[in-house]
Design a protein around this motif. Structure first.
Motif: not given
Length: 359
Positions: A283, A285, A287, A321, A325-327, A329, A358-359
Motif C-alpha cells: 500500500r 499514498i 499526490s 481520497l 491524494d490517492i491510495r 493497494t 508520499q508514503k
C-alpha cells in the motif's frame, strides 16, 4: 508538401538526430533547438568528462548538435535555460534528498524544462512553430469518444519512456510529435548509419550529474543515528541524503542477517533499517497527480502500476481520497516503495496518469 514547422529538441545523440531527419523527410519544416543548462557547477575533480545530463560535457554535445543540424540543413538555436534548470531541477533535487526522499530528476526536467520552459523561451525568441518533437520512445493518439489525447507505449517496449512523461498535459500532448514511437532502437541505429551521422556507438547519458548526484549536496552533511525498527541505535550515518529505501550496501553495520533501509526519518534525522521482509508493502499514498486518459479519478479503478522505471507493472486498486491524494493497494507486496519516486498507472498500453509517492 509542407506539413508545418516543428521544433525538435536535440541533444547531439542518436535519437533526437534521427527524429529531426525523419520529420524533415516527412515534409516538415524542421528547426533544431537545444538547451543550455550547465552553469559551471559539479565539475569532476579528476577532469574526466562523463556523459551526463548536467556537466561540462554539454559544450561538446552542443557542438555535436550544431554539426548534425548543418548536415541536415536545418536552422539551429541554443536556448539558455540555466536559471530555470537550477530552480526546477537542481534545487528541487537537493531539497527532496535533504528531506529524506528520493526524487526522479528526469520526470521533473521533462515536465518543467523540456516541455515547459524550453518552449516558452523559444516563443520569447520569436521563433514560430506548430509542433514540438523529441526523441522519446512513446506514442500519442487521440480518442474521439473521450476527446482526449492519449500517451501510449512505444513499439520497442525495452525502450518505452512513457513512465517519464506522465506529467504531460492535454495541451502539451496536442502539440507533440514522437516519431520514434513506431520504431525499435535497432531500426533507429540503422537510420543513423544510413544518414552518416556517426552516432551509432555513442554512449547514452546514464548519469544525471557528471560527478554523481551527491556533488549537489556538498556541505549538507548532518550525521545522525541508524536505528532498527524498534528504535534501537545500531550505528551512525553520515547524512540521510546518502541513503534510499531498499538500500543494502554501505550501511556500515555488522549484523547476523542482511539489513536494508526501511525508512528515512527526516524529522529525527534517522535512518531506519531492518530485514528484507520489512521493505515489502502492498500500500502507498501518492499526490501531485496528473491524469491523461481520464479527466480525474472519481471512483476506484483496477489498473496496472509501476513504482520505478525498470519494473514490470503490477495490478493494483487505485482509490481517490477526500484530500485529493490517492491510495494504491497492490495485489502483491512491492519491494522498496520509495517516497519521492513516481508511480505511473496503465490500462494495457495506455497511460492513465501518475503521481509522486508520499508514503
Amino acid at each position: 508538401m509542407d506539413k508545418g514547422t516543428v521544433i525538435v529538441g536535440m541533444s547531439g545523440g542518436i535519437d533526437s538526430s534521427v527524429t529531426a531527419a525523419l520529420l524533415k523527410d516527412q515534409g516538415y519544416n524542421v528547426i533544431g533547438v537545444t538547451m543550455q543548462i550547465w552553469d559551471g557547477g559539479c565539475t569532476p575533480s579528476n577532469g574526466v568528462t562523463q556523459h551526463a545530463c548536467y556537466g561540462p560535457g554539454e559544450e561538446e554535445e552542443i557542438a555535436q548538435t550544431e554539426k548534425i543540424s548543418r548536415q541536415l540543413g536545418i536552422p539551429f538555436h541554443v536556448i539558455d535555460l540555466r536559471k530555470e534548470y537550477k530552480h526546477h531541477v537542481l534545487d528541487y533535487f537537493r531539497q527532496e534528498y535533504l528531506f529524506g526522499r528520493t526524487p526522479n530528476p528526469c520526470i521533473k526536467c521533462n515536465s518543467k524544462i523540456k516541455f515547459g520552459a524550453l518552449l516558452d523561451n523559444v516563443k520569447k525568441s520569436n521563433i514560430s512553430f506548430d509542433y514540438f518533437a523529441t526523441g522519446h520512445y512513446v506514442n500519442v493518439a487521440y480518442n474521439e469518444t473521450s476527446q482526449r489525447y492519449l500517451l501510449k507505449r512505444a513499439k520497442d517496449l525495452k525502450k518505452d519512456q512513457t513512465y517519464f512523461l506522465f506529467y504531460l498535459s492535454q495541451e502539451q500532448l496536442k502539440q507533440c510529435i514522437f516519431p520514434l514511437g513506431q520504431y525499435t532502437k535497432e531500426e533507429i541505429r540503422e537510420m543513423s548509419r544510413q544518414k552518416g551521422f556517426g552516432l551509432e556507438n555513442k554512449p547514452e547519458s546514464q548519469n544525471f550529474v557528471a560527478q554523481g548526484y551527491t556533488s549537489l549536496l556538498e556541505g549538507a552533511t548532518l550525521p545522525g543515528p541508524i536505528l532498527d525498527t524498534q528504535g534501537k541505535k545500531l550505528g551512525e550515518h553520515k547524512g540521510i541524503h546518502y541513503y534510499t529505501v531498499g538500500q543494502r550496501k554501505r550501511l556500515g553495520i555488522a549484523a547476523e542477517y542482511p539489513l536494508y533501509v526501511v525508512a528515512i526519518d527526516h524529522t529525527n534525522n534517522a535512518v531506519v533499517v531492518g530485514p528484507k521482509e520489512d521493505i515489502y508493502s502492498n500500500r502507498l499514498i501518492a499526490s501531485e497527480l496528473n491524469w491523461i486518459s481520464i479527466d480525474r479519478l472519481s471512483e476506484p479503478m483496477k489498473l496496472s502500476a509501476k513504482i520505478r522505471y525498470v519494473q514490470h507493472e503490477e495490478t493494483a486498486w487505485v482509490e481517490p481520497l477526500e484530500n485529493g491524494d490517492i491510495r494504491v493497494t497492490f495485489d502483491n507486496p512491492q519491494m522498496a516503495i520509495t517516497p519521492g519516486q513516481a508511480i505511473v498507472f496503465y490500462d494495457q498500453d495506455t497511460v492513465v496518469g501518475g503521481g509522486i509517492i508520499q508514503k
